[in-house]
Enzyme design. Structure first.
Site, PDB file in Angstrom:
ATOM      1  N   LEU A  19       2.141  25.068 -34.349  1.00 14.04           N
ATOM      2  CA  LEU A  19       3.462  25.701 -34.519  1.00 14.04           C
ATOM      3  C   LEU A  19       3.515  27.115 -33.965  1.00 14.04           C
ATOM      4  O   LEU A  19       4.591  27.704 -33.904  1.00 14.04           O
ATOM      5  CB  LEU A  19       3.837  25.751 -36.006  1.00 14.04           C
ATOM      6  CG  LEU A  19       4.389  24.478 -36.635  1.00 14.04           C
ATOM      7  CD1 LEU A  19       4.683  24.722 -38.116  1.00 14.04           C
ATOM      8  CD2 LEU A  19       5.634  23.978 -35.923  1.00 14.04           C
ATOM      9  N   ARG A  20       2.335  27.696 -33.628  1.00 14.22           N
ATOM     10  CA  ARG A  20       2.274  29.090 -33.167  1.00 14.22           C
ATOM     11  C   ARG A  20       2.814  30.021 -34.255  1.00 14.22           C
ATOM     12  O   ARG A  20       2.825  29.683 -35.416  1.00 14.22           O
ATOM     13  CB  ARG A  20       3.020  29.280 -31.837  1.00 14.22           C
ATOM     14  CG  ARG A  20       2.741  28.225 -30.760  1.00 14.22           C
ATOM     15  CD  ARG A  20       1.278  28.053 -30.448  1.00 14.22           C
ATOM     16  NE  ARG A  20       1.077  27.206 -29.268  1.00 14.22           N
ATOM     17  CZ  ARG A  20      -0.025  26.515 -29.026  1.00 14.22           C
ATOM     18  NH1 ARG A  20      -1.052  26.553 -29.879  1.00 14.22           N
ATOM     19  NH2 ARG A  20      -0.142  25.785 -27.936  1.00 14.22           N
ATOM     20  N   ASN A  44      -5.275  27.640 -34.785  1.00 14.24           N
ATOM     21  CA  ASN A  44      -5.771  28.367 -33.601  1.00 14.24           C
ATOM     22  C   ASN A  44      -4.779  29.433 -33.117  1.00 14.24           C
ATOM     23  O   ASN A  44      -4.365  29.443 -31.973  1.00 14.24           O
ATOM     24  CB  ASN A  44      -6.151  27.394 -32.472  1.00 14.24           C
ATOM     25  CG  ASN A  44      -4.995  26.563 -31.953  1.00 14.24           C
ATOM     26  OD1 ASN A  44      -4.046  26.284 -32.676  1.00 14.24           O
ATOM     27  ND2 ASN A  44      -5.073  26.158 -30.699  1.00 14.24           N
ATOM     28  N   LYS A 102     -10.641  23.033 -39.653  1.00 15.95           N
ATOM     29  CA  LYS A 102     -10.650  22.577 -38.267  1.00 15.95           C
ATOM     30  C   LYS A 102     -11.903  23.046 -37.544  1.00 15.95           C
ATOM     31  O   LYS A 102     -12.209  24.244 -37.532  1.00 15.95           O
ATOM     32  CB  LYS A 102      -9.394  23.109 -37.559  1.00 15.95           C
ATOM     33  CG  LYS A 102      -9.225  22.651 -36.123  1.00 15.95           C
ATOM     34  CD  LYS A 102      -8.874  21.169 -36.019  1.00 15.95           C
ATOM     35  CE  LYS A 102      -9.037  20.658 -34.602  1.00 15.95           C
ATOM     36  NZ  LYS A 102      -7.822  20.666 -33.827  1.00 15.95           N
ATOM     37  N   HIS A 177      -6.946  13.527 -32.398  1.00 19.66           N
ATOM     38  CA  HIS A 177      -6.402  13.116 -31.089  1.00 19.66           C
ATOM     39  C   HIS A 177      -7.402  12.324 -30.251  1.00 19.66           C
ATOM     40  O   HIS A 177      -7.821  12.762 -29.181  1.00 19.66           O
ATOM     41  CB  HIS A 177      -5.856  14.310 -30.306  1.00 19.66           C
ATOM     42  CG  HIS A 177      -6.667  15.584 -30.343  1.00 19.66           C
ATOM     43  ND1 HIS A 177      -8.007  15.618 -30.036  1.00 19.66           N
ATOM     44  CD2 HIS A 177      -6.321  16.855 -30.641  1.00 19.66           C
ATOM     45  CE1 HIS A 177      -8.428  16.858 -30.139  1.00 19.66           C
ATOM     46  NE2 HIS A 177      -7.432  17.634 -30.516  1.00 19.66           N
ATOM     47  N   LEU A 222      -5.653  18.867 -23.645  1.00 22.98           N
ATOM     48  CA  LEU A 222      -7.029  18.564 -24.033  1.00 22.98           C
ATOM     49  C   LEU A 222      -7.024  17.867 -25.387  1.00 22.98           C
ATOM     50  O   LEU A 222      -6.266  18.287 -26.262  1.00 22.98           O
ATOM     51  CB  LEU A 222      -7.856  19.857 -24.101  1.00 22.98           C
ATOM     52  CG  LEU A 222      -8.135  20.488 -22.724  1.00 22.98           C
ATOM     53  CD1 LEU A 222      -8.750  21.867 -22.881  1.00 22.98           C
ATOM     54  CD2 LEU A 222      -9.038  19.584 -21.874  1.00 22.98           C
ATOM     55  N   HIS A 254       3.535  25.760 -24.922  1.00 20.11           N
ATOM     56  CA  HIS A 254       3.145  26.897 -24.083  1.00 20.11           C
ATOM     57  C   HIS A 254       4.359  27.239 -23.227  1.00 20.11           C
ATOM     58  O   HIS A 254       5.018  26.328 -22.706  1.00 20.11           O
ATOM     59  CB  HIS A 254       1.977  26.532 -23.158  1.00 20.11           C
ATOM     60  CG  HIS A 254       0.681  26.304 -23.868  1.00 20.11           C
ATOM     61  ND1 HIS A 254      -0.190  27.335 -24.165  1.00 20.11           N
ATOM     62  CD2 HIS A 254       0.105  25.177 -24.340  1.00 20.11           C
ATOM     63  CE1 HIS A 254      -1.251  26.841 -24.794  1.00 20.11           C
ATOM     64  NE2 HIS A 254      -1.098  25.532 -24.918  1.00 20.11           N
ATOM     65  N   ALA A 266      -3.534  24.315 -21.363  1.00 22.82           N
ATOM     66  CA  ALA A 266      -3.583  22.924 -21.829  1.00 22.82           C
ATOM     67  C   ALA A 266      -2.662  22.746 -23.018  1.00 22.82           C
ATOM     68  O   ALA A 266      -2.696  23.547 -23.950  1.00 22.82           O
ATOM     69  CB  ALA A 266      -5.016  22.576 -22.228  1.00 22.82           C
TER      70      ALA A 266
END
Ligand code: NCD
Ligand code: ZN
Length: 346
Positions: A19-20, A44, A102, A177, A222, A254, A266
């Site tokens: 979600l940033r 991340n 994670k 994934h 990725l 992105h 990615a």
């Protein structure tokens, strides 16, 4: 439940979502919240969400960014590092808002430079997670530059996944994934504490999609798209009705200029029409009757959360995805931009 043109599903959840933060979060969050009741939020960010305190703060920013009147539950994750302490795991579980940890191998993907350099550094944290039942969510790709990019997931199984589960046999692991037949087979032959998420894009595209008519930066993510035989194996797993496989979009926004660049980022932005893309993939193999388990039940069951109770309705109705979406003063190119999707959320 199913007829040829409409599909009623228990409201689904997204078990892997980026979600940033800040303005980007505000731009993308309504897309997920429109479809999903809950999502497992990837940690991340820059800097990464490495503690319960950071996860609690991030969760509050997500809730504050929700459009008025929309209910959506962000399920938080911690970013595992070489220094994550057992005490941090205890706090995470006690918080009630952290539902997973994670594992990014350092350097494997976007914002993974603070990731784990060697799982040997994480023994205490992993032992605590195994004890408390907190799942480990694995980005399962080796970072060894000697290994071909298309083989990095398969090699991770041998080098890291098998040893990890040997050392922590009761650890709940989500193989995130999955993109290969080898990963699907591995999850199938593992015990019930091992499950996997599957994206819509890996169900719908093989690696040719990165190169049709020239380089397609919006099809670069990725783990990278794989051969058709792997896509077929993923479709088989997702539509098998096996509760080890559930929905995780890995929608990863992105800005356009960072994708359409000499060194492009990615990640694919699929949240805009996620459930519709999955419906198309399942419909393509006549398995719409298997979508509800995959999208709405098995993930909640694995994480020990209640299934949702409200419903959504999808119609077989072709609609056009916008060519571009607003994104923090920039633009965001969704998957299928300017093209059609065969199902539409009502
Ligand atoms: C993700 C991102 O952009 O955060 N990118 C991607 O290609 N999926 C990171 C990840 O999940 O690997
Ligand atoms: Zn991801």
């Amino acid at each position: 439940m199913t007829n040829i043109n409409t599909l009623t599903l228990t409201r689904p959840d997204d078990w892997h979502l980026h979600l940033r933060d800040g303005a980007a979060l505000k731009a993308v969050l309504p897309d997920s919240a429109r479809q999903f009741a809950r999502a497992m939020i990837m940690p991340n960010l820059r800097p990464p969400v490495t503690s319960t305190a950071l996860a609690v703060g991030y969760r509050q920013r997500i809730l504050a960014a929700l459009p008025a009147g929309i209910h959506f539950e962000p399920l938080m994750t911690l970013y595992l590092t070489d220094n994550t302490r057992a005490e941090e795991i205890k706090q995470a579980v006690a918080s009630g808002v952290v539902h997973g940890v994670k594992l990014y191998p350092a350097g494997a993907t976007t914002n993974s430079d603070s990731g784990v350099t060697d799982l040997a550094h994480c023994k205490k944290a992993l032992a605590e997670m195994e004890k408390l039942g907190l799942p480990l969510l694995v980005h399962a790709e080796v970072t060894d530059v000697q290994v071909d990019i298309f083989d990095r997931e398969r090699v991770f199984i041998e080098r890291h996944m098998i040893p990890l589960l040997k050392d922590y046999p009761a650890l709940k692991v989500v193989f995130e994934h999955i993109t290969t037949k080898e990963a699907a087979d591995f999850v199938l032959r593992s015990p019930a504490n091992v499950a996997a998420t599957i994206t819509a894009h890996h169900l719908l595209m093989n690696r040719n999609a990165m190169f049709v008519g020239g380089v397609q930066p919006h099809h670069y993510c990725l783990p990278i798209l794989k051969r058709e035989e792997h896509r077929q194996a993923l479709l088989k797993a997702a539509t098998s009705g096996n509760a080890k496989f559930f929905l995780g979009t890995d929608s990863a926004p992105h800005a356009k200029h960072t994708k359409e660049a000499a060194c492009g980022c990615a990640g694919m932005y699929t949240a805009h029409s996620a459930i519709e893309l999955y419906a198309e993939a399942f419909d393509g193999v006549n398995a719409l009757d298997k979508l509800e388990g995959f999208a709405s039940f098995y993930g909640a069951d694995f994480y020990g959360l209640a299934r949702n109770t409200e419903c959504i309705e999808l119609r077989r109705q072709s609609w056009q995805i916008p060519a571009s979406l607003p994104f923090d003063g920039d633009s965001l190119i969704p998957l299928r931009a300017g093209q059609t999707v065969a199902w539409k959320l009502q």
